[in-house]
Scaffold this motif. Structure first.
Motif, PDB file in Angstrom:
ATOM      1  N   SER A  29      24.142  52.534  66.305  1.00  0.00           N
ATOM      2  CA  SER A  29      24.161  51.834  67.598  1.00  0.00           C
ATOM      3  C   SER A  29      25.201  52.453  68.538  1.00  0.00           C
ATOM      4  CB  SER A  29      24.483  50.360  67.356  1.00  0.00           C
ATOM      5  OG  SER A  29      25.713  50.259  66.674  1.00  0.00           O
ATOM      6  N   LEU A  30      25.305  51.886  69.712  1.00  0.00           N
ATOM      7  CA  LEU A  30      26.284  52.310  70.714  1.00  0.00           C
ATOM      8  C   LEU A  30      27.707  52.052  70.190  1.00  0.00           C
ATOM      9  CD1 LEU A  30      26.759  53.109  73.762  1.00  0.00           C
ATOM     10  CD2 LEU A  30      26.635  50.665  74.266  1.00  0.00           C
ATOM     11  N   SER A  95      19.904  48.964  67.255  1.00  0.00           N
ATOM     12  CA  SER A  95      20.136  48.817  68.696  1.00  0.00           C
ATOM     13  C   SER A  95      19.661  50.036  69.478  1.00  0.00           C
ATOM     14  CB  SER A  95      21.599  48.488  68.955  1.00  0.00           C
ATOM     15  OG  SER A  95      21.703  47.923  70.234  1.00  0.00           O
ATOM     16  N   ILE A  96      20.570  50.838  70.087  1.00  0.00           N
ATOM     17  CA  ILE A  96      20.081  52.040  70.784  1.00  0.00           C
ATOM     18  C   ILE A  96      19.365  52.962  69.780  1.00  0.00           C
ATOM     19  CG2 ILE A  96      22.278  53.300  70.583  1.00  0.00           C
ATOM     20  CD1 ILE A  96      21.696  54.650  73.228  1.00  0.00           C
ATOM     21  N   ILE A 124      16.952  46.680  76.769  1.00  0.00           N
ATOM     22  CA  ILE A 124      18.174  45.910  76.472  1.00  0.00           C
ATOM     23  C   ILE A 124      19.003  45.770  77.745  1.00  0.00           C
ATOM     24  CG2 ILE A 124      20.289  45.783  75.093  1.00  0.00           C
ATOM     25  CD1 ILE A 124      18.961  47.523  72.952  1.00  0.00           C
ATOM     26  N   TRP A 130      24.608  47.708  82.752  1.00  0.00           N
ATOM     27  CA  TRP A 130      25.011  48.980  82.140  1.00  0.00           C
ATOM     28  C   TRP A 130      25.840  49.809  83.107  1.00  0.00           C
ATOM     29  CZ3 TRP A 130      25.216  48.973  77.273  1.00  0.00           C
ATOM     30  CH2 TRP A 130      24.294  48.237  76.523  1.00  0.00           C
ATOM     31  N   ARG A 133      29.277  48.493  82.973  1.00  0.00           N
ATOM     32  CA  ARG A 133      29.938  48.875  81.720  1.00  0.00           C
ATOM     33  C   ARG A 133      30.385  50.339  81.768  1.00  0.00           C
ATOM     34  NH1 ARG A 133      28.063  47.325  75.630  1.00  0.00           N
ATOM     35  NH2 ARG A 133      26.952  45.597  76.554  1.00  0.00           N
ATOM     36  N   VAL A 149      33.049  43.199  72.996  1.00  0.00           N
ATOM     37  CA  VAL A 149      32.086  43.867  72.097  1.00  0.00           C
ATOM     38  C   VAL A 149      32.168  43.257  70.697  1.00  0.00           C
ATOM     39  CG1 VAL A 149      31.507  46.043  70.961  1.00  0.00           C
ATOM     40  CG2 VAL A 149      32.006  46.020  73.414  1.00  0.00           C
ATOM     41  N   ARG A 152      30.171  40.212  70.338  1.00  0.00           N
ATOM     42  CA  ARG A 152      28.714  40.407  70.262  1.00  0.00           C
ATOM     43  C   ARG A 152      28.311  41.042  68.923  1.00  0.00           C
ATOM     44  NH1 ARG A 152      29.635  42.172  75.772  1.00  0.00           N
ATOM     45  NH2 ARG A 152      29.620  44.349  75.112  1.00  0.00           N
ATOM     46  N   TRP A 153      29.189  41.869  68.402  1.00  0.00           N
ATOM     47  CA  TRP A 153      28.862  42.601  67.164  1.00  0.00           C
ATOM     48  C   TRP A 153      28.878  41.719  65.924  1.00  0.00           C
ATOM     49  CZ3 TRP A 153      31.592  48.054  66.642  1.00  0.00           C
ATOM     50  CH2 TRP A 153      31.002  48.947  67.556  1.00  0.00           C
ATOM     51  N   TYR A 179      30.158  57.239  75.035  1.00  0.00           N
ATOM     52  CA  TYR A 179      29.783  55.824  75.195  1.00  0.00           C
ATOM     53  C   TYR A 179      29.074  55.623  76.535  1.00  0.00           C
ATOM     54  CZ  TYR A 179      30.181  50.753  74.822  1.00  0.00           C
ATOM     55  OH  TYR A 179      29.887  49.409  74.724  1.00  0.00           O
ATOM     56  N   ILE A 186      20.440  53.788  77.886  1.00  0.00           N
ATOM     57  CA  ILE A 186      19.879  52.440  77.677  1.00  0.00           C
ATOM     58  C   ILE A 186      19.427  51.858  79.022  1.00  0.00           C
ATOM     59  CG2 ILE A 186      20.319  50.086  76.864  1.00  0.00           C
ATOM     60  CD1 ILE A 186      22.477  51.264  74.984  1.00  0.00           C
ATOM     61  N   SER A 212      24.148  40.675  71.654  1.00  0.00           N
ATOM     62  CA  SER A 212      23.636  41.813  72.432  1.00  0.00           C
ATOM     63  C   SER A 212      22.114  41.805  72.473  1.00  0.00           C
ATOM     64  CB  SER A 212      24.088  43.142  71.822  1.00  0.00           C
ATOM     65  OG  SER A 212      25.472  43.187  71.703  1.00  0.00           O
ATOM     66  N   HIS A 238      25.408  41.448  65.909  1.00  0.00           N
ATOM     67  CA  HIS A 238      24.632  42.634  66.286  1.00  0.00           C
ATOM     68  C   HIS A 238      24.633  43.692  65.183  1.00  0.00           C
ATOM     69  CE1 HIS A 238      22.673  45.202  69.165  1.00  0.00           C
ATOM     70  NE2 HIS A 238      23.663  46.080  69.201  1.00  0.00           N
TER      71      HIS A 238
HETATM   72  O1  LIG Z   1      24.569  48.434  70.401  1.00  0.00           O
HETATM   73  C1  LIG Z   1      23.859  49.103  71.156  1.00  0.00           C
HETATM   74  O2  LIG Z   1      23.381  50.195  70.784  1.00  0.00           O
HETATM   75  C2  LIG Z   1      23.556  48.620  72.547  1.00  0.00           C
HETATM   76  C3  LIG Z   1      23.648  47.159  72.772  1.00  0.00           C
HETATM   77  C4  LIG Z   1      25.019  46.659  73.082  1.00  0.00           C
HETATM   78  O3  LIG Z   1      25.268  46.330  74.190  1.00  0.00           O
HETATM   79  C5  LIG Z   1      26.025  46.560  72.022  1.00  0.00           C
HETATM   80  C6  LIG Z   1      27.289  45.885  72.460  1.00  0.00           C
HETATM   81  O4  LIG Z   1      27.266  44.692  72.639  1.00  0.00           O
HETATM   82  O5  LIG Z   1      28.261  46.565  72.620  1.00  0.00           O
END
Ligand SMILES: O=C(O)CCC(=O)CC(=O)O
Length: 263
Positions: A29-30, A95-96, A124, A130, A133, A149, A152-153, A179, A186, A212, A238
Motif C-alpha cells: 500500500s501507500l 490498497s494502491i 479511492i 489527494w 495530501r 494515517v 486509518r491503518w 509518497y 491514486i 481509508s 486498513h
Molecule cells: O493505502 C493506500 O495505498 C491508499 C489509501 C490511503 O489513503 C491510506 C492511508 O490512509 O494513508
C-alpha cells in the motif's frame, strides 16, 4: 535482496518459498514496503513461489521525481513479472496495490489468474483530497500526516501496542517524492469501468475499522466482478495483513485451494 533493473526504474523484490511453486505476488500500500507482508508470508503453506516487491518511490526501489501515473505503476509491475517469468499468479494487492492489481488484470490476464483486492477499491478518495495530501507531504513531510494515517491503518487495540511505533517509522521513512508520486497516481485513477469487465476469481478483504477503504467501498468494487467473494476481518483497520495475519493468511490459503493454486 534482489533488484530488477527495468531501465527507467529499479525495483527491489524478494522471493520466498519454492522457486518452482505456484506464484503468488504481493503489492504493498501507500507508505509501506514489502515487510508489510512478513507475518502473512510466514503463515502461508509450503509449495508457493512467494514474490513481493517495493513499488517505485517506496522501500529500497528507486525513486523517480513525483508525480507518478497509475499507468506507470502498472507497467512497472508488468515488467517485473515478465522479468521473473511469472504467469497465472494469484495477485494480492493492498490498497494502491489493489489498484495496480486491477490495472494489470485488465491488461495482462496471462499474468494473473486470480485476484485478491485487499482494503482496496476501483476509486479511492477524491482528487481534491489527494491534492491536499500531496501538498502537505511536499511542504511539511510525511511526519505531518503520521498520526492521522495510523488511525486509518490500525484499529484502536493495535494502536495501543508498542508495535505501532515500528509501522509509524516505516511510514515516515518513505521518501516524500515516492509518497506524493503515488498520491497523484491514486488521484487520477477510476477503474470502475475496466474492473467491471474483468472475469476471473476475485476475493475482497476488508477491515471493520478501515478508515481509508471502509468495507462498503471494498464490497462495491469486488461486486463489479461476477462471482467474487468478500471477507470481512474484525478488529482490523486498513493494514489488515499486519493486524490479523492468522485470519488473513487462512483466508488466502483457502482461496489458493479453491482456485487450484495449491492442492
Ligand atoms: O493505502 C493506500 O495505498 C491508499 C489509501 C490511503 O489513503 C491510506 C492511508 O490512509 O494513508
Amino acid at each position: 535482496m534482489q533488484i530488477a533493473d527495468l531501465g527507467d526504474v529499479q525495483l527491489h523484490y524478494r522471493i520466498d518459498g519454492d522457486p518452482d511453486g505456484a506464484p503468488i505476488v504481493f503489492a504493498n500500500s501507500l507508505g509501506t514496503d514489502l515487510r508489510v507482508w512478513d507475518a502473512v508470508v510466514d503463515r502461508l503453506p509450503a509449495g508457493l513461489r512467494i514474490i513481493r516487491y517495493d513499488k517505485r518511490g517506496h522501500g529500497l526501489s528507486s525513486c523517480p521525481p513525483a508525480p507518478y501515473s497509475m499507468g506507470a505503476l502498472v507497467r512497472d509491475t508488468e515488467r517485473l513479472l515478465d522479468h521473473l517469468q511469472v504467469r497465472d499468479c494469484m495477485f494480492v494487492g493492498l490498497s494502491i496495490g489493489g489498484m495496480i492489481a486491477q490495472g494489470l488484470a485488465v491488461k495482462r490476464l496471462d499474468q494473473i489468474r486470480a485476484l485478491v483486492l485487499s482494503n482496496s477499491a476501483a476509486k479511492i478518495g477524491t482528487a481534491e483530497m489527494w491534492k491536499e495530501r500531496m501538498q502537505t507531504v511536499q511542504s511539511d513531510g510525511i511526519e505531518a500526516l503520521a498520526e492521522a494515517v495510523m488511525e486509518r491503518w490500525f484499529a484502536r487495540g493495535f494502536r495501543a501496542t508498542p508495535e505501532l511505533q515500528l509501522w509509524r517509522n516505516m511510514l515516515v521513512q518513505q521518501s516524500r517524492d515516492g509518497y506524493a508520486g503515488c498520491c497523484a497516481a491514486i488521484a487520477g485513477t477510476d477503474f470502475y469501468t475496466p474492473t467491471s469487465g474483468l472475469r476471473l476469481p476475485c476475493l475482497g478483504i476488508a477491515g471493520t475499522e478501515d478508515g481509508s477503504t471502509p468495507p462498503d467501498l471494498v464490497r462495491e468494487t469486488v461486486d463489479l466482478i461476477p462471482g467474487s467473494q468478500f471477507h470481512l476481518i474484525r478488529r482490523a483497520g486498513h493494514i489488515a495483513c499486519v493486524e490479523q495475519p492468522d485470519e488473513y493468511a487462512g483466508r488466502l490459503t483457502a482461496f489458493l485451494r479453491e482456485t487450484g493454486h495449491i492442492g
